[in-house]
Design a protein around this motif. Structure first.
Motif, PDB file in Angstrom:
ATOM      1  N   GLY A 124       8.848  -7.476   1.995  1.00 22.34           N
ATOM      2  CA  GLY A 124       8.592  -6.041   1.911  1.00 22.34           C
ATOM      3  C   GLY A 124       7.595  -5.721   0.814  1.00 22.34           C
ATOM      4  N   TYR A 125       7.721  -6.412  -0.313  1.00 25.59           N
ATOM      5  CA  TYR A 125       6.768  -6.207  -1.401  1.00 25.59           C
ATOM      6  C   TYR A 125       5.354  -6.587  -0.953  1.00 25.59           C
ATOM      7  N   ASP A 126       5.207  -7.732  -0.328  1.00 25.59           N
ATOM      8  CA  ASP A 126       3.862  -8.166   0.075  1.00 25.59           C
ATOM      9  C   ASP A 126       3.235  -7.224   1.096  1.00 25.59           C
ATOM     10  N   ILE A 127       4.029  -6.746   2.034  1.00 25.93           N
ATOM     11  CA  ILE A 127       3.495  -5.797   3.019  1.00 25.93           C
ATOM     12  C   ILE A 127       3.097  -4.494   2.320  1.00 25.93           C
ATOM     13  N   ALA A 128       3.959  -3.993   1.446  1.00 30.44           N
ATOM     14  CA  ALA A 128       3.637  -2.765   0.710  1.00 30.44           C
ATOM     15  C   ALA A 128       2.403  -2.966  -0.167  1.00 30.44           C
ATOM     16  N   LEU A 129       2.323  -4.118  -0.815  1.00 30.47           N
ATOM     17  CA  LEU A 129       1.181  -4.432  -1.678  1.00 30.47           C
ATOM     18  C   LEU A 129      -0.127  -4.369  -0.902  1.00 30.47           C
ATOM     19  N   PHE A 130      -0.205  -5.088   0.207  1.00 29.19           N
ATOM     20  CA  PHE A 130      -1.445  -5.114   0.982  1.00 29.19           C
ATOM     21  C   PHE A 130      -1.757  -3.752   1.587  1.00 29.19           C
ATOM     22  N   ALA A 131      -0.734  -3.005   1.991  1.00 28.51           N
ATOM     23  CA  ALA A 131      -0.965  -1.675   2.561  1.00 28.51           C
ATOM     24  C   ALA A 131      -1.555  -0.728   1.515  1.00 28.51           C
ATOM     25  N   VAL A 132      -0.952  -0.694   0.325  1.00 25.24           N
ATOM     26  CA  VAL A 132      -1.439   0.190  -0.738  1.00 25.24           C
ATOM     27  C   VAL A 132      -2.831  -0.251  -1.189  1.00 25.24           C
ATOM     28  N   GLN A 133      -2.993  -1.537  -1.423  1.00 23.65           N
ATOM     29  CA  GLN A 133      -4.294  -2.028  -1.849  1.00 23.65           C
ATOM     30  C   GLN A 133      -5.368  -1.770  -0.784  1.00 23.65           C
ATOM     31  N   GLY A 134      -5.018  -1.968   0.477  1.00 20.46           N
ATOM     32  CA  GLY A 134      -5.959  -1.726   1.550  1.00 20.46           C
ATOM     33  C   GLY A 134      -6.396  -0.285   1.605  1.00 20.46           C
ATOM     34  N   ALA A 135      -5.451   0.634   1.456  1.00 21.64           N
ATOM     35  CA  ALA A 135      -5.788   2.067   1.488  1.00 21.64           C
ATOM     36  C   ALA A 135      -6.754   2.411   0.355  1.00 21.64           C
ATOM     37  N   ILE A 136      -6.524   1.848  -0.818  1.00 24.33           N
ATOM     38  CA  ILE A 136      -7.421   2.137  -1.948  1.00 24.33           C
ATOM     39  C   ILE A 136      -8.788   1.484  -1.742  1.00 24.33           C
ATOM     40  N   LEU A 137      -8.784   0.231  -1.324  1.00 24.07           N
ATOM     41  CA  LEU A 137     -10.053  -0.486  -1.129  1.00 24.07           C
ATOM     42  C   LEU A 137     -10.856   0.075   0.031  1.00 24.07           C
ATOM     43  N   GLY A 138     -10.192   0.736   0.971  1.00 25.07           N
ATOM     44  CA  GLY A 138     -10.912   1.383   2.063  1.00 25.07           C
ATOM     45  C   GLY A 138     -11.774   2.528   1.563  1.00 25.07           C
ATOM     46  N   VAL A 139     -11.396   3.084   0.431  1.00 25.48           N
ATOM     47  CA  VAL A 139     -12.144   4.192  -0.169  1.00 25.48           C
ATOM     48  C   VAL A 139     -13.064   3.672  -1.277  1.00 25.48           C
ATOM     49  N   TRP A 140     -12.529   2.798  -2.100  1.00 20.97           N
ATOM     50  CA  TRP A 140     -13.255   2.322  -3.304  1.00 20.97           C
ATOM     51  C   TRP A 140     -13.543   0.846  -3.164  1.00 20.97           C
ATOM     52  N   ARG A 141     -14.722   0.534  -2.654  1.00 18.50           N
ATOM     53  CA  ARG A 141     -15.079  -0.875  -2.508  1.00 18.50           C
ATOM     54  C   ARG A 141     -16.466  -1.030  -2.960  1.00 18.50           C
TER      55      ARG A 141
END
Length: 141
Positions: A124-141
């Motif tokens: 659950g942590y890994d899925i949440a981690l990648f989801a949150v990081q992905g949402a941020i990196l989708g905007v700030w890359r």
């Protein structure tokens, strides 16, 4: 592919890795899953207190280093697929977290004979981690 790697924003990757590391701190804190995780790992708070400071420091340094690597890989995939926006990044994060990481952890958990509860906490942590990081990196890359 090399272009996608060389055009990453190093500040964004580093900041998102730090954020991911803090998400782990929160996830495995008493606020969320520390007690359940420790129980499933057959650990007590006293076991943690007995740990040598140098071992704890090495674990944290290693954890951050590999978080930085996985964050870089996620940023690469987002960049390579020209994903823009938080929703697109979230989807990529969920694909990688659920499609790659969680499925591999499932296989490992089967052969390690770990409890379902431990599997759900860790995965659950890994899925949440990648989801949150992905949402941020989708905007700030």
């Amino acid at each position: 592919m090399l272009h996608s790697l060389t055009t990453l924003n190093p500040l964004a990757v580093l900041a998102v890795a730090v954020l991911g590391f803090f998400l782990g701190w929160l996830w495995y804190s008493p606020v969320l899953f520390a007690k359940a995780w420790m129980k499933e790992m057959n650990m007590t708070p006293e076991d943690c207190k007995k740990m040598k400071p140098s071992k704890g420091a090495m674990m944290m340094a290693g954890g951050f280093f590999f978080t930085l690597i996985s964050t870089t890989a996620l940023a690469f995939f987002i960049n390579e697929h020209h994903i823009q926006g938080p929703l697109g990044g979230l989807k990529m994060g969920l694909l990688i977290g659920g499609g790659f990481v969680a499925t591999r952890q499932t296989v490992n958990s089967i052969f390690q004979m770990k409890s379902l509860k431990l599997y759900l906490i860790v995965t659950g942590y890994d899925i949440a981690l990648f989801a949150v990081q992905g949402a941020i990196l989708g905007v700030w890359r």
